[in-house]
Motif scaffolding. Structure first.
Motif, PDB file in Angstrom:
ATOM      1  N   ASN A   1       0.823  -1.211   0.000  1.00  0.00           N
ATOM      2  CA  ASN A   1       0.000   0.000   0.000  1.00  0.00           C
ATOM      3  C   ASN A   1       0.857   1.261   0.000  1.00  0.00           C
TER       4      ASN A   1
ATOM      5  N   ASN B   1      -7.647  -2.682  -0.400  1.00  0.00           N
ATOM      6  CA  ASN B   1      -6.677  -2.674   0.695  1.00  0.00           C
ATOM      7  C   ASN B   1      -6.734  -4.014   1.415  1.00  0.00           C
TER       8      ASN B   1
ATOM      9  N   THR C   1      -5.060  -5.108   3.792  1.00  0.00           N
ATOM     10  CA  THR C   1      -4.805  -5.110   5.237  1.00  0.00           C
ATOM     11  C   THR C   1      -6.090  -5.402   6.001  1.00  0.00           C
TER      12      THR C   1
END
Length: 279
Positions: free
Chosen positions: A43, A56, A58
């Motif tokens: 990212n 994303n 994460t």
């Protein structure tokens, strides 16, 4: 901008270096693995290169795949298809060695697989058809036998999948395959996925426009003509589904796929007609 890229590739592709294709493939594959292993680092790096990180990993847990250095998985699949075309071109022009050609091919398939894209699934189908067609005259006996075996195994696999109510896995391409094999509805199942709608709706609409005026309609004509011809396109889609969205402009409800996501092909075919095809 899309037309400039098309023009340069169409007429100046011979200036491209085959090593650039190999480097670009390896670089994207590397960043896919970075995304898998360390999403935070990915990212941070991508935030400096692209305008945004759309998925994303994460915190994202869902069916979408990896993007490499592209803005989203579908673009990665598209990038892989472009690299496949260039790889084929350079190999047939004897500018790429066979071992590099094969390595590039493996990476192309790997990137499409890791993108988990429905569009990528169709790209993969196109690539396989091309490979069968381009090699048929050289290895006709072997290709014919392999094609029969492949189709037989695919049919048996499809029957088994249908019996077991789908392939397990949280993957957009897998979900799409399951939908094709299991669901039954009155509309063409091929085009009900949102990714397919985004591509098929504007293209089909522009073909209806082209049918009535092959010489083009001029710049800026696409939105109004899309509104006029969309009824012809809608009968091929479930336009009442949640995927077929509309946006209101000046009191008129335009299908979002013809306004927000028109393809360059749709725009140029509508604007320039047969002249776009010729040139």
């Amino acid at each position: 901008f899309a037309f400039i890229i098309f023009y340069l590739v169409r007429y100046y592709h011979y200036l491209l270096n085959p090593k650039v294709v190999t480097f670009a493939l390896f670089l994207n594959l590397f960043f896919v693995f970075v995304n898998i292993l360390t999403p935070v680092l990915y990212n941070e790096i991508l935030g400096l290169i692209t305008r945004e990180v759309k998925i994303n990993f994460t915190y994202y847990v869902g069916p979408r795949g990896y993007s490499g250095l592209c803005i989203e998985p579908t673009y990665l699949a598209g990038f892989a298809l472009v690299c496949f075309n260039l790889n084929e071109f350079f190999f047939k022009k004897n500018k790429t060695k066979k071992n590099i050609y094969i390595i590039n091919m493996f990476i192309v398939f790997a990137l499409i697989f890791l993108s988990k894209s429905v569009t990528g699934l169709f790209f993969l189908f196109i690539i396989l058809l091309y490979l069968i067609y381009s090699n048929f005259k050289f290895y006709s006996k072997y290709i014919l036998v392999l094609s029969i075996i492949f189709l037989s195994l695919t049919t048996l696999l499809a029957i088994e999948i249908k019996k077991n109510e789908g392939i397990p896995g949280n993957n957009r391409a897998i979900k799409y395959i399951n939908y094709q094999l299991i669901n039954n509805d009155q509309y063409s199942k091929i085009f009900q996925d949102i990714s397919m709608m985004r591509r098929a709706v504007p293209i089909m609409t522009s073909l209806f426009i082209f049918e009535d005026n092959i010489f083009g309609n001029g710049g800026g004509s696409y939105p109004e003509l899309a509104y006029k011809y969309i009824d012809k396109t809608k009968k091929y889609f479930d336009h009442n589904s949640k995927n077929f969205k509309y946006v209101k402009i000046n009191g008129k409800s335009y299908p979002i796929f013809t306004i927000k996501n028109p393809s360059a092909f749709s725009l140029y075919l509508t604007h320039f007609g047969i002249f776009f095809i010729i040139f």
